[in-house]
Design an enzyme around this catalytic site. Structure first.
Site, PDB file in Angstrom:
ATOM      1  N   GLY A   1      44.451  32.254  25.093  1.00  0.00           N
ATOM      2  CA  GLY A   1      44.652  32.449  26.535  1.00  0.00           C
ATOM      3  C   GLY A   1      43.297  32.620  27.201  1.00  0.00           C
ATOM      4  O   GLY A   1      42.291  32.102  26.729  1.00  0.00           O
ATOM      5  N   ARG A   2      43.287  33.379  28.318  1.00  0.00           N
ATOM      6  CA  ARG A   2      42.026  33.563  29.057  1.00  0.00           C
ATOM      7  C   ARG A   2      40.940  34.152  28.160  1.00  0.00           C
ATOM      8  O   ARG A   2      39.825  33.627  28.084  1.00  0.00           O
ATOM      9  CB  ARG A   2      42.262  34.510  30.242  1.00  0.00           C
ATOM     10  N   ILE A   3      41.277  35.255  27.451  1.00  0.00           N
ATOM     11  CA  ILE A   3      40.249  35.928  26.641  1.00  0.00           C
ATOM     12  C   ILE A   3      39.921  35.080  25.411  1.00  0.00           C
ATOM     13  O   ILE A   3      38.749  34.921  25.045  1.00  0.00           O
ATOM     14  CB  ILE A   3      40.721  37.353  26.261  1.00  0.00           C
TER      15      ILE A   3
ATOM     16  N   SER B   1      48.132  29.435  18.830  1.00  0.00           N
ATOM     17  CA  SER B   1      48.780  29.934  20.041  1.00  0.00           C
ATOM     18  C   SER B   1      50.219  29.474  19.983  1.00  0.00           C
ATOM     19  O   SER B   1      50.584  28.744  19.060  1.00  0.00           O
ATOM     20  CB  SER B   1      48.096  29.344  21.285  1.00  0.00           C
TER      21      SER B   1
ATOM     22  N   SER C   1      51.436  27.285  21.825  1.00  0.00           N
ATOM     23  CA  SER C   1      51.388  25.821  21.979  1.00  0.00           C
ATOM     24  C   SER C   1      49.943  25.351  21.864  1.00  0.00           C
ATOM     25  O   SER C   1      49.011  26.105  22.157  1.00  0.00           O
ATOM     26  CB  SER C   1      51.947  25.433  23.351  1.00  0.00           C
TER      27      SER C   1
ATOM     28  N   ILE D   1      40.831  42.844  19.468  1.00  0.00           N
ATOM     29  CA  ILE D   1      40.539  43.366  20.811  1.00  0.00           C
ATOM     30  C   ILE D   1      41.810  43.303  21.665  1.00  0.00           C
ATOM     31  O   ILE D   1      41.725  43.470  22.887  1.00  0.00           O
ATOM     32  CB  ILE D   1      39.381  42.608  21.509  1.00  0.00           C
TER      33      ILE D   1
ATOM     34  N   ARG E   1      45.862  44.366  20.987  1.00  0.00           N
ATOM     35  CA  ARG E   1      46.660  45.593  20.926  1.00  0.00           C
ATOM     36  C   ARG E   1      46.829  45.943  19.456  1.00  0.00           C
ATOM     37  O   ARG E   1      47.013  45.041  18.611  1.00  0.00           O
ATOM     38  CB  ARG E   1      48.056  45.389  21.532  1.00  0.00           C
TER      39      ARG E   1
ATOM     40  N   ASP F   1      38.899  47.423  18.365  1.00  0.00           N
ATOM     41  CA  ASP F   1      38.756  48.109  19.650  1.00  0.00           C
ATOM     42  C   ASP F   1      40.068  48.764  20.062  1.00  0.00           C
ATOM     43  O   ASP F   1      40.106  49.551  20.991  1.00  0.00           O
ATOM     44  CB  ASP F   1      38.334  47.097  20.734  1.00  0.00           C
TER      45      ASP F   1
ATOM     46  N   GLU G   1      46.698  55.289  20.046  1.00  0.00           N
ATOM     47  CA  GLU G   1      45.489  55.669  20.797  1.00  0.00           C
ATOM     48  C   GLU G   1      45.738  56.922  21.622  1.00  0.00           C
ATOM     49  O   GLU G   1      46.840  57.076  22.153  1.00  0.00           O
ATOM     50  CB  GLU G   1      45.080  54.526  21.739  1.00  0.00           C
TER      51      GLU G   1
ATOM     52  N   HIS H   1      38.708  51.404  22.584  1.00  0.00           N
ATOM     53  CA  HIS H   1      39.372  50.565  23.601  1.00  0.00           C
ATOM     54  C   HIS H   1      38.477  50.406  24.836  1.00  0.00           C
ATOM     55  O   HIS H   1      38.855  50.779  25.957  1.00  0.00           O
ATOM     56  CB  HIS H   1      40.730  51.163  23.989  1.00  0.00           C
TER      57      HIS H   1
HETATM   58  P1  NAP Z   1      46.725  35.511  28.304  1.00  0.00           P
HETATM   59  O1  NAP Z   1      45.843  34.624  29.118  1.00  0.00           O
HETATM   60  O2  NAP Z   1      48.139  35.668  28.688  1.00  0.00           O
HETATM   61  O3  NAP Z   1      46.623  34.990  26.798  1.00  0.00           O
HETATM   62  C1  NAP Z   1      47.459  35.410  25.771  1.00  0.00           C
HETATM   63  C2  NAP Z   1      47.586  34.269  24.769  1.00  0.00           C
HETATM   64  O4  NAP Z   1      48.335  34.754  23.645  1.00  0.00           O
HETATM   65  C3  NAP Z   1      48.305  33.049  25.308  1.00  0.00           C
HETATM   66  O5  NAP Z   1      47.459  31.945  25.147  1.00  0.00           O
HETATM   67  C4  NAP Z   1      49.546  32.903  24.418  1.00  0.00           C
HETATM   68  O6  NAP Z   1      49.780  31.590  23.973  1.00  0.00           O
HETATM   69  C5  NAP Z   1      49.135  33.699  23.190  1.00  0.00           C
HETATM   70  N1  NAP Z   1      50.311  34.197  22.494  1.00  0.00           N
HETATM   71  C6  NAP Z   1      51.349  34.923  22.985  1.00  0.00           C
HETATM   72  N2  NAP Z   1      52.242  35.175  22.006  1.00  0.00           N
HETATM   73  C7  NAP Z   1      51.758  34.583  20.888  1.00  0.00           C
HETATM   74  C8  NAP Z   1      52.224  34.465  19.557  1.00  0.00           C
HETATM   75  N3  NAP Z   1      53.391  35.024  19.193  1.00  0.00           N
HETATM   76  N4  NAP Z   1      51.475  33.775  18.661  1.00  0.00           N
HETATM   77  C9  NAP Z   1      50.296  33.216  19.030  1.00  0.00           C
HETATM   78  N5  NAP Z   1      49.808  33.286  20.278  1.00  0.00           N
HETATM   79  C10 NAP Z   1      50.529  33.957  21.188  1.00  0.00           C
HETATM   80  O7  NAP Z   1      46.127  36.975  28.237  1.00  0.00           O
HETATM   81  P2  NAP Z   1      44.592  37.427  28.214  1.00  0.00           P
HETATM   82  O8  NAP Z   1      44.132  37.722  29.597  1.00  0.00           O
HETATM   83  O9  NAP Z   1      43.803  36.481  27.376  1.00  0.00           O
HETATM   84  O10 NAP Z   1      44.743  38.850  27.481  1.00  0.00           O
HETATM   85  C11 NAP Z   1      45.245  38.921  26.164  1.00  0.00           C
HETATM   86  C12 NAP Z   1      45.522  40.353  25.751  1.00  0.00           C
HETATM   87  O11 NAP Z   1      44.292  41.028  25.526  1.00  0.00           O
HETATM   88  C13 NAP Z   1      46.215  41.228  26.795  1.00  0.00           C
HETATM   89  O12 NAP Z   1      47.618  40.999  26.838  1.00  0.00           O
HETATM   90  C14 NAP Z   1      45.882  42.620  26.317  1.00  0.00           C
HETATM   91  O13 NAP Z   1      46.860  43.058  25.401  1.00  0.00           O
HETATM   92  C15 NAP Z   1      44.539  42.425  25.601  1.00  0.00           C
HETATM   93  N6  NAP Z   1      43.434  43.064  26.332  1.00  0.00           N
HETATM   94  C16 NAP Z   1      42.665  43.992  25.702  1.00  0.00           C
HETATM   95  C17 NAP Z   1      41.611  44.598  26.381  1.00  0.00           C
HETATM   96  C18 NAP Z   1      40.712  45.623  25.723  1.00  0.00           C
HETATM   97  O14 NAP Z   1      40.164  46.463  26.416  1.00  0.00           O
HETATM   98  N7  NAP Z   1      40.529  45.581  24.412  1.00  0.00           N
HETATM   99  C19 NAP Z   1      41.356  44.267  27.724  1.00  0.00           C
HETATM  100  C20 NAP Z   1      42.140  43.299  28.320  1.00  0.00           C
HETATM  101  C21 NAP Z   1      43.185  42.695  27.627  1.00  0.00           C
HETATM  102  P3  NAP Z   1      50.233  30.317  24.846  1.00  0.00           P
HETATM  103  O15 NAP Z   1      49.100  30.061  25.788  1.00  0.00           O
HETATM  104  O16 NAP Z   1      50.345  29.216  23.855  1.00  0.00           O
HETATM  105  O17 NAP Z   1      51.487  30.711  25.518  1.00  0.00           O
END
Ligand code: NAP
Length: 312
Positions: free
Chosen positions: A149-151, A170, A172, A226, A228, A252, A257, A275
């Protein structure tokens, strides 16, 4: 008109100041019990990682129509209960992407080059006694991103500058990316040196990184999380680290937590951070600004800037 909000987690200082400047009254979930006061609350506000909102809480708050999260993850919110009550959830996607990706690279370098251990070696005066042990190279090695995804994308971009070979898993395949797609995380793990978890938390990703995945990662592989804590099976990871069936881990995020038990703290081949993926002044301000924009839009009856996908 003054609006009554209720905080459902600790609130970052930037956001609290902004809310107070705009004349919102912010009640603390821990201290508000009077039904009259509860009946005035129209929105909940909290961080993405700490906020827990379930049906029981919503049933005490008849006027609540918005949950404004300062963070991207929303796995603590019962979305079905919210939808049933017509409550919309907003979050702050994109504001912390770069920082979390930076930290992922920092953890990859820390765990493979053993930077925290090397720092302690110098501080302890051990250098005059002997040389620091060998470490492992990051540049040119193989990266596996779980959750493109974005990160995940931002991590891959940074890893490309380290000449890493990039693989991902991912839900897809992404047609616009040149990296190698794996349909399963088990398959991904067997092809990489660093497995970095970047999916959302919650029921759909619970224990996605299990014993088989860690076995496939192998004795030279590193896990970095990084995302959950819930995405990684804690017993499987602890055993893999103790038995040296993987080389190390950079974490992280954790399972309970901010509590991290001595078992984890005593492991030498892990690097632990509290975190702090989004803990920079720049990002915290941007997250706070976007949360405020969602609150303002809600009370002005304007379209919400960033509802979660399920509420769009
Ligand atoms: P995002 O853009 O929604 O990306 C999440 C990605 O995970 C999507 O590409 C999705 O795939 C994929 N995904 C979902 N379920 C899956 C599965 N069962 N198997 C494989 N891939 C799967 O979210 P983001 O902005 O990148 O953030 C991701 C997560 O990082 C957040 O939800 C949060 O939990 C965590 N986070 C942590 C911190 C920190 O401080 N450590 C800070 C911010 C966020 P598809 O694209 O194929 O649907």
């Amino acid at each position: 008109m003054t609006q009554h909000l209720m905080q459902v987690s600790q609130i970052p200082a930037f956001l609290m100041q902004a809310m107070q400047q705009e004349d919102y009254i912010v009640h603390d979930h821990a201290h508000i019990v009077d039904p009259l006061a509860l009946g005035k609350v129209t929105a909940l506000v909290g961080t993405g990682s700490e906020s827990k909102v379930d049906k029981a809480l919503l049933s005490m708050l008849p006027q609540v129509k918005l949950i404004a999260l300062c963070g991207v993850g929303y796995d603590g919110i019962d979305l079905d209960a919210a939808r049933e009550r017509g409550v919309v959830v907003t979050h702050t996607p994109g504001t912390m992407t770069a920082d979390v990706a930076d930290l992922a690279l920092g953890l990859m370098l820390s765990v493979s080059r053993r930077i925290p251990q090397a720092d302690r070696f110098v501080r302890n005066g051990d250098w005059v006694v002997g040389t620091f042990g060998m470490t492992r190279r990051l540049s040119g090695s193989r990266l596996g991103v779980l959750g493109m995804g974005r990160i995940g994308r931002a991590i891959a971009q940074r890893a490309a500058a380290f000449d890493m070979q990039i693989n991902y898993c991912s839900r897809s395949a992404k047609a616009d990316l040149p990296y190698r797609f794996h349909a399963s995380v088990e398959d991904l793990a067997s092809e990489v040196d660093f497995l970095v978890v970047a999916t959302p938390g919650g029921a759909s990703t619970l224990n996605l990184v299990n014993e088989t995945v860690l076995q496939n990662l192998g004795p030279k592989g590193y896990l970095v999380n990084i995302a959950r804590g819930s995405v990684v099976n804690p017993e499987a990871l602890l055993q893999a680290l103790k038995n040296k069936t993987i080389a190390g881990a950079g974490l992280d995020v954790f399972w309970d937590e901010p509590r991290v038990s001595a078992e984890w703290r005593n492991l030498h081949q892990v690097v632990l951070t509290p975190h702090i993926g989004s803990h920079t002044e720049e990002t915290r301000r941007a997250m706070s600004d976007l949360t405020m924009a969602n609150l303002r839009a809600f009370y002005a009856k304007q379209p919400l800037p960033t509802p979660v996908p399920e509420c769009q």
